[in-house]
Design a protein around this motif. Structure first.
Motif, mmCIF file in Angstrom:
data_model
loop_
_atom_site.group_PDB
_atom_site.id
_atom_site.type_symbol
_atom_site.label_atom_id
_atom_site.label_comp_id
_atom_site.label_asym_id
_atom_site.label_seq_id
_atom_site.Cartn_x
_atom_site.Cartn_y
_atom_site.Cartn_z
ATOM 1 N N PHE A 548 0.846 -1.206 0.000
ATOM 2 C CA PHE A 548 0.000 0.000 0.000
ATOM 3 C C PHE A 548 0.874 1.245 0.000
ATOM 4 C CE2 PHE A 548 -4.377 -1.297 0.844
ATOM 5 C CZ PHE A 548 -4.206 -2.630 1.124
ATOM 6 N N ASP A 549 0.407 2.262 -0.701
ATOM 7 C CA ASP A 549 1.050 3.570 -0.596
ATOM 8 C C ASP A 549 -0.016 4.625 -0.868
ATOM 9 O OD1 ASP A 549 3.049 5.387 -0.176
ATOM 10 O OD2 ASP A 549 3.737 5.398 -2.267
ATOM 11 N N ALA A 550 -0.157 5.560 0.035
ATOM 12 C CA ALA A 550 -1.121 6.666 -0.086
ATOM 13 C C ALA A 550 -2.511 6.192 -0.529
ATOM 14 C CB ALA A 550 -0.587 7.717 -1.058
ATOM 15 N N GLY A 551 -3.004 5.136 0.131
ATOM 16 C CA GLY A 551 -4.374 4.687 -0.113
ATOM 17 C C GLY A 551 -4.565 3.830 -1.351
ATOM 18 N N ARG A 552 -3.476 3.466 -2.027
ATOM 19 C CA ARG A 552 -3.608 2.605 -3.215
ATOM 20 C C ARG A 552 -2.785 1.343 -3.014
ATOM 21 N NH1 ARG A 552 -5.744 5.617 -7.367
ATOM 22 N NH2 ARG A 552 -5.368 7.845 -7.231
ATOM 23 N N ILE A 553 -3.183 0.271 -3.748
ATOM 24 C CA ILE A 553 -2.324 -0.920 -3.774
ATOM 25 C C ILE A 553 -1.368 -0.692 -4.941
ATOM 26 C CG2 ILE A 553 -2.236 -3.415 -4.145
ATOM 27 C CD1 ILE A 553 -4.979 -3.601 -2.846
ATOM 28 N N VAL A 554 -0.095 -0.488 -4.638
ATOM 29 C CA VAL A 554 0.848 -0.134 -5.708
ATOM 30 C C VAL A 554 1.575 -1.360 -6.260
ATOM 31 C CG1 VAL A 554 1.174 2.269 -5.048
ATOM 32 C CG2 VAL A 554 2.578 0.505 -3.969
ATOM 33 N N ALA A 555 1.522 -2.463 -5.515
ATOM 34 C CA ALA A 555 2.143 -3.686 -6.033
ATOM 35 C C ALA A 555 1.620 -4.861 -5.252
ATOM 36 C CB ALA A 555 3.653 -3.616 -5.870
ATOM 37 N N GLN A 556 1.657 -6.052 -5.853
ATOM 38 C CA GLN A 556 1.295 -7.251 -5.115
ATOM 39 C C GLN A 556 2.027 -8.453 -5.698
ATOM 40 O OE1 GLN A 556 -2.818 -8.624 -5.657
ATOM 41 N NE2 GLN A 556 -3.185 -6.787 -6.872
ATOM 42 N N GLY A 557 2.199 -9.479 -4.859
ATOM 43 C CA GLY A 557 2.911 -10.671 -5.313
ATOM 44 C C GLY A 557 3.554 -11.365 -4.133
#
Ligand code: ATP
Length: 579
Positions: A548-557
């Protein structure tokens, strides 16, 4: 008065008692309103007239007993009236407090972020108490005082009319309407001040309770003086508000008394003019005085209503606060869910300008052990809090097994979720009862099995009272690690398909840490798990990671792929693991 109508329903179950109270009140009122003037008007002239026939022995006894008898009737009826009214009052207070408390259980969490604990305490205790006083006083006086007023006015008019006709009736009654003026004026002054008192009382209680919940910080940071002067300032503001109220409230009685004295002296002048005989005059004065008593009472009733109104408004802010998180009108009935979790375009804002989550979409199949990572304030806890509907998404949809969480009954939804929070809260009860809250129908053996799985059984066994040990307020008699293991034991006992694990920020000693980690490893098996990873210590066990960064999912894995490809994740991980 109209504002109190909805709350008079609190009195309805006690109609019988109130009726008795009313009857006693009327008897007491009649005894004091008419008993003594009757003596003055009817008995004294017979006794003391020139050339009066001497009274017989029995008549003398009757005369001698009359005054004590009036006081006995007034005293006993007055006592019973007060007793019944107080009885109703305590029952009303109980019902009111219970409704208030019940409402606190269902209000959304956002409500508690806007209202301090102390202020809510003050509303539930002091304001409810004030409203109880008002309701019972109103119930007691609203019929009794007017009845007693009408009684003494009728007597007054009868005497006046009988002796001199309509002119004297009008003369003696002339001052009565004037008494309404101070009652109305003072009532207006009191209404705002009554609200202020209750609000200031709330502030004082808020400071009190905040201070008591921070006893360690006060000592550690040397805040003793600062806290005392903060309390003293709030206390002085409260006293000022109370004094302002009293200034007007206490002026009412002398004002009405002065007006009644004017009435009496006016009657005196008139009596002199029309050559009224002294017995009639004395009877008139006594009746005038008796009729001012209920007027005074009605005046203070008005004051009491203003106080009650102030308290009522504060109680209503809670009693009528919207319960925004509710069961749907037609819930989908579900049993145990599998645990497929989906977020689609979920946005959530706590009310500020910047949303805490922005258009978050993710699909987590049942059995995923998902770690939520990211800088502080990135939205990890918010993401997890939306699943059990601690808050509702502002936009978008959250689903479990394809069901929108808002389509399920709250109890069904939350029954499928276990929560292990950062700082587990234990109730001031036995360990056994504290564990049972996860599943009230669990047997003693099941509770013990859960505690064994959570590595809690070992330390519980060392207590002299074992599972029956009282843990103290908020579990104060236990260490941080012990509390965490009990929280994990609760989650074992609940055995829900979804688990939210808010990792503790404070470090435990290595032995506790090892026990907690081992217990968690067992706990997560076969469940969909959201781990709010503050320390990255559980990250290696996660099958999936959301950054998470600033209310968004910026990466996953997975950890390996993110560490290799995502600079934010790599820097967060390196910083946490001290690499
Ligand atoms: P941390 O790792 O520090 O616990 P987080 O990633 O869990 O942080 P959140 O607690 O979800 O972050 O907070 C996300 C944003 O929402 C932050 O900007 C925070 O200030 C704000 N926020 C959190 N709780 C509330 C609240 N009750 N009222 C208003 N704003 C809030």
């Amino acid at each position: 008065m109209r504002r109190f109508y909805p709350y008079l329903s609190y009195l309805r179950p006690h109609r019988g008692l109130l009726l008795w109270a009313l009857l006693c009140g009327i008897i007491a009122g009649a005894a004091s309103g008419a008993g003594l003037p009757f003596m003055v008007k009817t008995v004294f002239p017979v006794m003391f007239a020139k050339g009066a026939v001497p009274l017989t022995m029995w008549q003398l006894v009757l005369v001698a007993l009359w005054i004590p008898a009036v006081f006995v009737v007034r005293g006993v009826a007055g006592y019973l009236n007060t007793y019944f009214i107080q009885l109703v009052g305590t029952r009303v207070l109980e019902a009111l407090r219970l409704d208030f408390f019940r409402k606190l259980q269902v209000l959304p969490l956002s409500f508690f972020q806007k209202n301090s604990t102390g202020d809510l305490l003050s509303r539930g205790l002091a304001d409810a108490n004030q409203l109880q006083n008002t309701l019972t006083t109103v119930a007691n006086e609203v019929v009794k005082s007017p009845a007693s007023l009408v009684g003494s006015l009728c007597y007054l008019m009868w005497v006046a009319y009988h002796e001199q006709g309509v002119a004297l009736v009008l003369a003696t009654l002339a001052v009565v309407p004037l008494t309404v003026l101070p009652i109305r004026y003072i009532g207006k002054k009191l209404i705002t001040r009554a609200g202020q008192i209750q609000a200031e009382l709330g502030s004082v209680t808020a400071i009190f309770s905040e201070n008591l919940s921070a006893t360690r910080e006060v000592r550690a940071f040397g805040l003793e003086e600062r806290e005392t002067s903060r309390f003293a300032r709030a206390s002085q503001t409260l006293i000022r508000a109370q004094m302002k109220f009293m200034k007007y409230e206490k002026a009412l009685t002398p004002l009405i008394e002065i007006l009644s004295a004017c009435g009496i002296s006016f009657t005196l002048l008139y009596a002199y003019q029309v050559h009224l005989d002294k017995d009639t005059f004395l009877a008139l004065v006594t009746a005038i005085y008796a009729s001012y008593e209920p007027i005074k009472k009605l005046g203070s009733l008005n004051n009491e209503m203003k106080r009650g109104l102030g308290a009522l408004e504060r109680l209503e802010e809670v009693l009528q606060a919207p319960v925004t998180i509710t069961d749907p009108a037609q819930p989908v009935t579900v049993g145990r869910l599998r645990g497929d979790l989906g977020f689609s375009d979920v946005t959530f804002s706590y009310g500020g300008e910047v949303p805490a989550l922005r258009k978050v979409s993710v699909a987590l199949p049942a059995g995923t052990i998902c770690a939520l990572v990211g800088p502080s304030g990135a939205g990890k806890s918010t993401f997890a809090n939306l699943v059990p509907r601690f808050y509702d998404a502002t936009a978008g949809q959250i689903t479990i097994d394809g069901f929108d969480v808002r389509a399920l009954r709250l109890s069904d939804l939350r029954g499928n979720i276990a929560l292990v929070s950062q700082e587990p809260v234990l109730f001031n009860d036995t360990i056994h009862h504290n564990l049972l809250i996860a599943r009230p129908d669990a047997t003693r053996a099941e509770v013990e099995a859960a505690a064994r799985n959570a590595h809690a059984h070992e330390f519980i066994r060392t207590f002299p009272d074992g599972y029956d040990t009282i843990v103290g307020e908020r579990g104060g008699r236990l260490s941080g690690g012990q509390k965490q293991r009990l929280a994990i034991a609760r989650a074992f006992l609940r055995n829900a398909p979804l688990l939210i694990l808010d990792e503790a920020t404070s470090a435990l000693d290595s032995e506790s840490e090892a026990a907690v980690q081992d217990a968690l490893k067992k706990l997560v098996v076969g469940k969909t798990v959201l781990i709010i990873a503050h320390r990255f210590s559980t990250i290696r066990d996660a099958t999936h990671i959301l950054v998470f960064d600033a209310g968004r999912i910026v990466a996953q894995g997975t950890h390996a792929s993110l560490y290799a490809n995502h600079p934010l994740y790599r820097s967060l991980y390196d910083r946490q693991s001290g690499a």
